[in-house]
Design a protein around this motif. Structure first.
Motif, short mmCIF file in Angstrom:
data_model
loop_
_atom_site.label_atom_id
_atom_site.label_comp_id
_atom_site.label_asym_id
_atom_site.label_seq_id
_atom_site.Cartn_x
_atom_site.Cartn_y
_atom_site.Cartn_z
N TYR A 99 -0.26 -5.05 -12.84
CA TYR A 99 -0.65 -4.65 -11.49
C TYR A 99 -1.35 -3.31 -11.59
O TYR A 99 -1.27 -2.62 -12.61
N TRP B 122 -3.05 0.09 -8.92
CA TRP B 122 -3.24 0.71 -7.61
C TRP B 122 -4.72 1.04 -7.48
O TRP B 122 -5.29 1.66 -8.36
N LEU C 126 -3.80 3.86 -1.28
CA LEU C 126 -3.98 3.00 -2.44
C LEU C 126 -3.34 1.65 -2.16
O LEU C 126 -2.31 1.56 -1.48
N TYR C 127 -3.95 0.60 -2.70
CA TYR C 127 -3.50 -0.78 -2.50
C TYR C 127 -3.13 -1.38 -3.84
O TYR C 127 -3.88 -1.24 -4.81
N ALA C 128 -1.98 -2.06 -3.88
CA ALA C 128 -1.53 -2.70 -5.12
C ALA C 128 -2.14 -4.09 -5.21
O ALA C 128 -2.11 -4.86 -4.25
N TYR D 272 0.84 -1.18 0.00
CA TYR D 272 0.00 0.00 0.00
C TYR D 272 0.88 1.24 0.00
O TYR D 272 2.07 1.18 0.33
N ARG D 273 0.29 2.34 -0.41
CA ARG D 273 1.00 3.62 -0.34
C ARG D 273 0.02 4.71 0.02
O ARG D 273 -1.19 4.64 -0.26
N PRO E 31 5.63 3.75 -6.65
CA PRO E 31 4.47 3.05 -7.20
C PRO E 31 4.78 2.06 -8.32
O PRO E 31 3.88 1.48 -8.90
#
Length: 158
Positions: free
Chosen positions: A121, A123, A26-28, A18-19, A110
């Motif tokens: 992938y 986000w 936001l989650y990857a 996450y970031r 990111p």
């Protein structure tokens, strides 16, 4: 196939990178090549590894995240039919399900370097991530991680 799995430990890990961005989290999520579904980084433990060691190895292998990242061990845990993981009764006829341990890891960059296990992938904000993942265990882990991060590390608004 049993020979190739000889070094496997009887557990799985799920890691949710996450970031923090301005005003939110936001989650990857990663799209699997073999099933075309979205999930966090997931994989099996190897003999002698702890779940945290397996989580660190899996994010390095599958997303190119190596180094001293801070992992959050989550309480969310699931059990998975062993044949869904390895395709056979890897640990004998009485080991029907194995545990899946879950972690979050905060990342600043990111960009990921994907392994051959994934095609892409993305986000996602929490609601979109919850709607995108295939497995209920991923939703539970996302919910817990989101709650913990917002509670323990408030999101900064400018």
């Amino acid at each position: 196939m049993a020979e190739a799995l000889e070094g496997r430990a009887p557990f799985q890990v799920l890691v949710l990178p996450y970031r923090q961005i301005e005003g939110g989290l936001l989650y990857a999520l990663f799209r699997r090549l073999d099933g075309a579904y979205w999930q966090g980084v997931a994989g099996g433990g190897e003999a002698g590894e702890t779940p945290l060691q397996a989580a660190r190895r899996e994010v390095a292998e599958e997303a190119g995240l190596a180094g001293a990242f801070e992992f959050i061990e989550l309480d969310a845990q699931a059990t998975i039919p062993v044949v869904s993981v390895t395709g056979e009764f890897t640990w004998g006829p009485d080991a029907l399900v194995i545990p899946e341990y879950t972690f979050g890891v905060q990342v600043d960059d990111p960009e990921f370097t994907l392994s051959s296990e994934h095609t892409e992938y993305g986000w996602f904000a929490i609601d979109a991530a919850m709607a995108t993942v295939q497995w209920g265990s991923n939703r539970t882990a996302l919910w817990e991680l989101d709650h913990r991060v917002r509670r323990d590390r408030p999101v900064k608004h400018s």
